[in-house]
Motif scaffolding. Sequence first.
Motif, PDB file in Angstrom:
ATOM      1  N   ASN A 129       0.872  -1.167   0.000  1.00  0.00           N
ATOM      2  CA  ASN A 129       0.000   0.000   0.000  1.00  0.00           C
ATOM      3  C   ASN A 129       0.913   1.223   0.000  1.00  0.00           C
ATOM      4  O   ASN A 129       1.509   1.576   1.018  1.00  0.00           O
ATOM      5  CB  ASN A 129      -0.912  -0.006   1.228  1.00  0.00           C
ATOM      6  N   ILE A 130       1.050   1.833  -1.173  1.00  0.00           N
ATOM      7  CA  ILE A 130       2.042   2.893  -1.364  1.00  0.00           C
ATOM      8  C   ILE A 130       1.379   4.255  -1.183  1.00  0.00           C
ATOM      9  O   ILE A 130       0.281   4.499  -1.685  1.00  0.00           O
ATOM     10  CB  ILE A 130       2.680   2.806  -2.758  1.00  0.00           C
ATOM     11  N   SER A 131       2.078   5.135  -0.480  1.00  0.00           N
ATOM     12  CA  SER A 131       1.513   6.448  -0.179  1.00  0.00           C
ATOM     13  C   SER A 131       1.775   7.441  -1.302  1.00  0.00           C
ATOM     14  O   SER A 131       2.882   7.540  -1.825  1.00  0.00           O
ATOM     15  CB  SER A 131       2.106   6.991   1.116  1.00  0.00           C
ATOM     16  N   TRP A 132       0.727   8.191  -1.643  1.00  0.00           N
ATOM     17  CA  TRP A 132       0.857   9.323  -2.567  1.00  0.00           C
ATOM     18  C   TRP A 132       1.273  10.585  -1.811  1.00  0.00           C
ATOM     19  O   TRP A 132       1.466  11.633  -2.417  1.00  0.00           O
ATOM     20  CB  TRP A 132      -0.474   9.579  -3.279  1.00  0.00           C
ATOM     21  N   PHE A 133       1.387  10.473  -0.498  1.00  0.00           N
ATOM     22  CA  PHE A 133       1.607  11.654   0.339  1.00  0.00           C
ATOM     23  C   PHE A 133       2.851  11.458   1.189  1.00  0.00           C
ATOM     24  O   PHE A 133       3.142  10.348   1.644  1.00  0.00           O
ATOM     25  CB  PHE A 133       0.376  11.904   1.204  1.00  0.00           C
ATOM     26  N   ASP A 134       3.558  12.523   1.423  1.00  0.00           N
ATOM     27  CA  ASP A 134       4.827  12.472   2.157  1.00  0.00           C
ATOM     28  C   ASP A 134       4.550  12.495   3.653  1.00  0.00           C
ATOM     29  O   ASP A 134       4.754  13.505   4.338  1.00  0.00           O
ATOM     30  CB  ASP A 134       5.711  13.654   1.728  1.00  0.00           C
ATOM     31  N   ARG A 135       4.086  11.352   4.170  1.00  0.00           N
ATOM     32  CA  ARG A 135       3.685  11.274   5.572  1.00  0.00           C
ATOM     33  C   ARG A 135       4.165   9.968   6.195  1.00  0.00           C
ATOM     34  O   ARG A 135       3.367   9.111   6.606  1.00  0.00           O
ATOM     35  CB  ARG A 135       2.169  11.399   5.684  1.00  0.00           C
ATOM     36  N   MET A 146      -1.673  -1.656  13.827  1.00  0.00           N
ATOM     37  CA  MET A 146      -2.134  -2.938  13.296  1.00  0.00           C
ATOM     38  C   MET A 146      -1.359  -4.109  13.895  1.00  0.00           C
ATOM     39  O   MET A 146      -1.951  -5.129  14.271  1.00  0.00           O
ATOM     40  CB  MET A 146      -1.999  -2.933  11.766  1.00  0.00           C
ATOM     41  N   ASN A 147      -0.049  -3.971  13.998  1.00  0.00           N
ATOM     42  CA  ASN A 147       0.755  -5.074  14.525  1.00  0.00           C
ATOM     43  C   ASN A 147       0.464  -5.337  15.998  1.00  0.00           C
ATOM     44  O   ASN A 147       0.389  -6.492  16.437  1.00  0.00           O
ATOM     45  CB  ASN A 147       2.240  -4.793  14.324  1.00  0.00           C
ATOM     46  N   GLU A 148       0.276  -4.272  16.766  1.00  0.00           N
ATOM     47  CA  GLU A 148       0.025  -4.430  18.199  1.00  0.00           C
ATOM     48  C   GLU A 148      -1.401  -4.879  18.501  1.00  0.00           C
ATOM     49  O   GLU A 148      -1.635  -5.681  19.403  1.00  0.00           O
ATOM     50  CB  GLU A 148       0.318  -3.113  18.915  1.00  0.00           C
ATOM     51  N   THR A 149      -2.363  -4.361  17.732  1.00  0.00           N
ATOM     52  CA  THR A 149      -3.769  -4.640  18.024  1.00  0.00           C
ATOM     53  C   THR A 149      -4.272  -5.903  17.351  1.00  0.00           C
ATOM     54  O   THR A 149      -4.993  -6.704  17.970  1.00  0.00           O
ATOM     55  CB  THR A 149      -4.646  -3.449  17.586  1.00  0.00           C
ATOM     56  N   PHE A 150      -3.892  -6.101  16.096  1.00  0.00           N
ATOM     57  CA  PHE A 150      -4.449  -7.212  15.318  1.00  0.00           C
ATOM     58  C   PHE A 150      -3.436  -8.320  15.029  1.00  0.00           C
ATOM     59  O   PHE A 150      -3.767  -9.292  14.337  1.00  0.00           O
ATOM     60  CB  PHE A 150      -5.040  -6.689  14.006  1.00  0.00           C
ATOM     61  N   GLY A 151      -2.221  -8.154  15.524  1.00  0.00           N
ATOM     62  CA  GLY A 151      -1.227  -9.208  15.349  1.00  0.00           C
ATOM     63  C   GLY A 151      -0.724  -9.384  13.942  1.00  0.00           C
ATOM     64  O   GLY A 151      -0.245 -10.469  13.571  1.00  0.00           O
ATOM     65  N   THR A 152      -0.835  -8.349  13.128  1.00  0.00           N
ATOM     66  CA  THR A 152      -0.339  -8.424  11.766  1.00  0.00           C
ATOM     67  C   THR A 152       1.189  -8.347  11.753  1.00  0.00           C
ATOM     68  O   THR A 152       1.831  -8.095  12.774  1.00  0.00           O
ATOM     69  CB  THR A 152      -0.925  -7.287  10.906  1.00  0.00           C
ATOM     70  N   GLU A 153       1.771  -8.533  10.590  1.00  0.00           N
ATOM     71  CA  GLU A 153       3.223  -8.483  10.431  1.00  0.00           C
ATOM     72  C   GLU A 153       3.601  -7.452   9.371  1.00  0.00           C
ATOM     73  O   GLU A 153       4.464  -7.688   8.529  1.00  0.00           O
ATOM     74  CB  GLU A 153       3.749  -9.865  10.057  1.00  0.00           C
ATOM     75  N   LEU A 154       2.945  -6.301   9.424  1.00  0.00           N
ATOM     76  CA  LEU A 154       3.179  -5.260   8.427  1.00  0.00           C
ATOM     77  C   LEU A 154       4.574  -4.665   8.580  1.00  0.00           C
ATOM     78  O   LEU A 154       5.121  -4.584   9.685  1.00  0.00           O
ATOM     79  CB  LEU A 154       2.128  -4.157   8.564  1.00  0.00           C
ATOM     80  N   GLU A 155       5.123  -4.235   7.444  1.00  0.00           N
ATOM     81  CA  GLU A 155       6.465  -3.652   7.420  1.00  0.00           C
ATOM     82  C   GLU A 155       6.430  -2.262   6.787  1.00  0.00           C
ATOM     83  O   GLU A 155       5.627  -2.009   5.887  1.00  0.00           O
ATOM     84  CB  GLU A 155       7.419  -4.542   6.606  1.00  0.00           C
ATOM     85  N   PHE A 156       7.312  -1.398   7.254  1.00  0.00           N
ATOM     86  CA  PHE A 156       7.482  -0.075   6.649  1.00  0.00           C
ATOM     87  C   PHE A 156       8.584  -0.154   5.598  1.00  0.00           C
ATOM     88  O   PHE A 156       9.694  -0.584   5.902  1.00  0.00           O
ATOM     89  CB  PHE A 156       7.854   0.963   7.708  1.00  0.00           C
ATOM     90  N   TRP A 157       8.237   0.234   4.376  1.00  0.00           N
ATOM     91  CA  TRP A 157       9.226   0.287   3.303  1.00  0.00           C
ATOM     92  C   TRP A 157       9.469   1.752   2.936  1.00  0.00           C
ATOM     93  O   TRP A 157       8.529   2.439   2.494  1.00  0.00           O
ATOM     94  CB  TRP A 157       8.760  -0.487   2.075  1.00  0.00           C
ATOM     95  N   PRO A 158      10.679   2.246   3.095  1.00  0.00           N
ATOM     96  CA  PRO A 158      10.965   3.659   2.806  1.00  0.00           C
ATOM     97  C   PRO A 158      10.929   3.946   1.307  1.00  0.00           C
ATOM     98  O   PRO A 158      11.065   3.047   0.473  1.00  0.00           O
ATOM     99  CB  PRO A 158      12.370   3.851   3.367  1.00  0.00           C
ATOM    100  N   ARG A 159      10.758   5.228   1.003  1.00  0.00           N
ATOM    101  CA  ARG A 159      10.589   5.631  -0.394  1.00  0.00           C
ATOM    102  C   ARG A 159      11.779   5.239  -1.266  1.00  0.00           C
ATOM    103  O   ARG A 159      11.591   4.955  -2.459  1.00  0.00           O
ATOM    104  CB  ARG A 159      10.338   7.129  -0.472  1.00  0.00           C
ATOM    105  N   ALA A 160      12.984   5.213  -0.704  1.00  0.00           N
ATOM    106  CA  ALA A 160      14.144   4.822  -1.505  1.00  0.00           C
ATOM    107  C   ALA A 160      13.978   3.403  -2.030  1.00  0.00           C
ATOM    108  O   ALA A 160      14.268   3.114  -3.197  1.00  0.00           O
ATOM    109  CB  ALA A 160      15.419   4.950  -0.674  1.00  0.00           C
ATOM    110  N   LYS A 161      13.492   2.514  -1.172  1.00  0.00           N
ATOM    111  CA  LYS A 161      13.261   1.128  -1.582  1.00  0.00           C
ATOM    112  C   LYS A 161      12.111   1.042  -2.580  1.00  0.00           C
ATOM    113  O   LYS A 161      12.189   0.306  -3.573  1.00  0.00           O
ATOM    114  CB  LYS A 161      12.976   0.266  -0.353  1.00  0.00           C
ATOM    115  N   ILE A 162      11.054   1.796  -2.304  1.00  0.00           N
ATOM    116  CA  ILE A 162       9.898   1.783  -3.198  1.00  0.00           C
ATOM    117  C   ILE A 162      10.287   2.254  -4.591  1.00  0.00           C
ATOM    118  O   ILE A 162       9.927   1.642  -5.610  1.00  0.00           O
ATOM    119  CB  ILE A 162       8.764   2.665  -2.624  1.00  0.00           C
TER     120      ILE A 162
END
Length: 424
Positions: A129-135, A146-162
């Motif tokens: 899920n890629i952001s169109w906004f610099d936030r 999401m990870n703390e409440t729902f036990g997901t394993e989501l990761e943050f990918w920085p714009r350089a990687k994207i």
Amino acid sequence: MSQTYVDSYYSRTLADDHRRPALEGEAQADICIIGGGMAGLATALGLAERGITNVVVLEEKQVGFGASGRNGGFVSPGYSRAPAALIDKVGTENAKALYGLTVEAMDIIRRRIEQYEMPCGPLVPGKLNISWFDRPKELKRNIAFMNETFGTELEFWPRAKIRELYLSKRYYDAIYNPNSFHFHSLNFTRGTAAAAEKLGVRIYENSAVKSLDLKGEVKRIATAKGVVKANQVVFCTSGYMGWILPRLRLSILPIGTYVMLTEPLGDRLKTAMRGHHAVADNRFAPDYYRALPDTRILWGGRISAVTQPKNLEALMLGDMLKVYPQLAGTKVEVAWPGTMGYTTHKMPLIGKLEPGVWVNTCFGGHGMCSTTAGGETVAKAIAQGDDTYRLFEPFGLTMAGGPLGPLAAQTVYWYWQLRDLMKR
């Protein structure tokens, strides 16, 4: 007249072209399911796996003819309603239980694909899920929640990687879900139908329901050339439902969405995309797409509640070129519309309408996983007396605006498009 699939990537790459007969004469069943999309077929297979095989499915056209066979092919947990909004409505524990049903459904989908040898692969892992906004801080907060409440394993990918993987100046950072995947949705839907039939379910195509009698212990469902007498009925018709049950139809808002398929791009694909994940952006009405193994791009987006665009191929290509101008000159092989069923609360309608009458419908653009969750919920209720379906009771029938509903939805879409522009 026998109805064929709309021209699309999926209909052009069917694993089989098996047709099923129309209903003729009288059929007796324990359960009659109206609607042969993913919701109806998941319900049928869920019942059959629990030993209830005297089941009839009535499909107006072909199995998977509607949204189930025209979509982006993304499989991920959750619903159209955001998890935080789920908590606001039903509290943390019930929200976690509702979300957990879709997590369980992911495992069920994978198990069924393997068990019944469904030719819907390859299953390509990961959704961005890629952001169109610099936030970036906003994305990181969402991941932590999401990870703390729902036990997901989501990761943050920085714009350089994207921007190494998806070479667009439109994009910033992203949320990556490693547990999502994408596949051939129509072959999966047809594979589910075939699996249910092997267990004894009867499926009739080109069998639109013309009238209903839901009174009494035995329900009567009539088509043009036949009738089903059943102890229980499950409605799974979504955005393609007519007016056979007005109180249900008035809760459904049919929304159009659109997809295109490009020509094979060969090495040109790498000038824009070097990743093979499912991709969507974080606008109100996002683009969503994926690169196919043969270097074509399946690109979806836009919604319309009033009219269908006449120049669909040009519009969809224009959307892609806004993100990837380096692909100018790309030809479109085919573009197609589809209709989703939405509710005002952005949750599916799952549960009991009255004794012997059930509903499993309206997954609002997030259905390849949650339809299986709904099918399992209804199947467990019918076969085992399970009351998990009561988790969905806060999201019941709500007026979707009647004849003015589509116009109201279109106005909301335009408003949110303006909000997205103002956020940049």
